[in-house]
Design an enzyme around this catalytic site. Structure first.
Site, PDB file in Angstrom:
ATOM      1  N   ASN A 185       0.808  -1.215   0.000  1.00  0.00           N
ATOM      2  CA  ASN A 185       0.000   0.000   0.000  1.00  0.00           C
ATOM      3  C   ASN A 185       0.842   1.266   0.000  1.00  0.00           C
ATOM      4  OD1 ASN A 185      -2.572   1.609   0.648  1.00  0.00           O
ATOM      5  ND2 ASN A 185      -1.253   2.077   2.396  1.00  0.00           N
ATOM      6  N   SER A 243      -4.684   3.500  -8.216  1.00  0.00           N
ATOM      7  CA  SER A 243      -5.403   4.766  -8.063  1.00  0.00           C
ATOM      8  C   SER A 243      -6.235   5.010  -9.308  1.00  0.00           C
ATOM      9  CB  SER A 243      -4.419   5.926  -7.873  1.00  0.00           C
ATOM     10  OG  SER A 243      -5.051   7.188  -8.032  1.00  0.00           O
ATOM     11  N   TYR A 284       2.886  10.314 -10.971  1.00  0.00           N
ATOM     12  CA  TYR A 284       2.121   9.480 -10.040  1.00  0.00           C
ATOM     13  C   TYR A 284       1.152   8.572 -10.797  1.00  0.00           C
ATOM     14  CZ  TYR A 284      -1.084   8.345  -6.182  1.00  0.00           C
ATOM     15  OH  TYR A 284      -1.867   7.698  -5.262  1.00  0.00           O
ATOM     16  N   LYS A 306       0.975   4.395 -11.035  1.00  0.00           N
ATOM     17  CA  LYS A 306      -0.182   3.598 -10.627  1.00  0.00           C
ATOM     18  C   LYS A 306      -0.695   2.726 -11.771  1.00  0.00           C
ATOM     19  CE  LYS A 306      -0.362   4.904  -6.352  1.00  0.00           C
ATOM     20  NZ  LYS A 306      -0.136   3.937  -5.250  1.00  0.00           N
TER      21      LYS A 306
END
Length: 253
Positions: free
Chosen positions: A90, A143, A156, A160
């Site tokens: 996570n 995400s 980012y 993901k």
């Protein structure tokens, strides 16, 4: 008690989504090794979970973006609890920035933690699960930004999306050992961090078709399903938990 006699590692679990996943695993009987880069957060989170019972939770602070530490996490879980069954990778970081001026140090740090940490923790865990011969479950936190573009999150979102491809790739590598590999992709979620933004909840109430952002419980419930025996024939999948946001994808101003 779906996770009685199961041993789980949860990274990035000092607070927020990771904490809630660790708490719920322990509450259903798991023995949990809780990781966070912040020693104080890891210790306090583990103590809170132990106080609630009935499962066991022990802390191990460290940087999950470090390959040697990823290997140590697996070794510690086995040393403390005798085996390993579940890994929830996570831990991750978000570093916003305009693409035209995004600095290399930010890019490589995002990749080191979000991609490298997940990849090498999964590798170390899979070796242990292969050796045990009784299968197991790996879960990565993706995400909605891995599905839909979001301003100032190119690096980012890229990381993901890559995690979801990693899960698909590992189906080829790990299914023969009874190891499932999936991802959960949260949308806007109320956490201690996001609630520090004064307009966060009101903004995402308007933008989310279901009329509210997710809670950490919403994400944790999906995560626990994917690592439970109820999902033992589900692998290589990403479960989006976003109240419908990716279906229409309106962005905040």
């Amino acid at each position: 008690m779906r996770f009685a006699e199961k041993v789980a590692i949860v990274t990035g679990a000092g607070q927020g989504i990771g904490f809630e996943i660790a708490r719920r695993l322990a509450s259903e009987g798991a023995q949990v090794l809780l990781n966070d880069v912040d020693t104080r957060l890891a210790d306090e989170a583990s103590a809170r979970i132990r106080d609630q019972g009935p499962g066991t939770c022990q802390p191990l602070a460290g940087d999950s973006g470090d390959v040697a530490f990823c290997q140590a996490l697996v070794g510690e879980a086995v040393a403390r609890f005798g085996r390993l069954d579940i890994v929830v990778a996570n831990a991750g970081i978000t570093l916003f920035g305009d693409f035209l001026t995004y600095p290399p140090e930010s890019f490589f740090r995002v990749m080191q933690v979000n991609l490298g940490g997940t990849f090498f923790l999964a590798q170390a865990a899979a070796r242990q699960l292969q050796q045990q011969g009784s299968g197991g479950a790996l879960l990565f936190t993706s995400s909605v930004t891995g599905h839909q573009a979001h301003k100032q999150l190119a690096a980012y979102g890229m990381s993901k999306a890559a995690l979801e491809m990693l899960a698909k790739s590992l189906v080829i590598e790990l299914s023969a050992y009874g190891i499932t590999v999936n991802t959960v992709a949260p949308g806007a979620t109320l956490t201690a961090r996001t609630q520090q933004e004064p307009t966060y909840e009101a903004t995402w109430q308007k933008l989310t078709p279901m009329g509210r952002p997710a809670t950490v419980a919403d994400i944790a419930q999906a995560a626990l399903f994917l690592v439970s025996d109820d999902a033992r024939h589900i692998t290589g999948q990403s479960l989006v938990v976003d109240g419908g946001w990716t279906s229409i994808s309106p962005g905040p101003e």
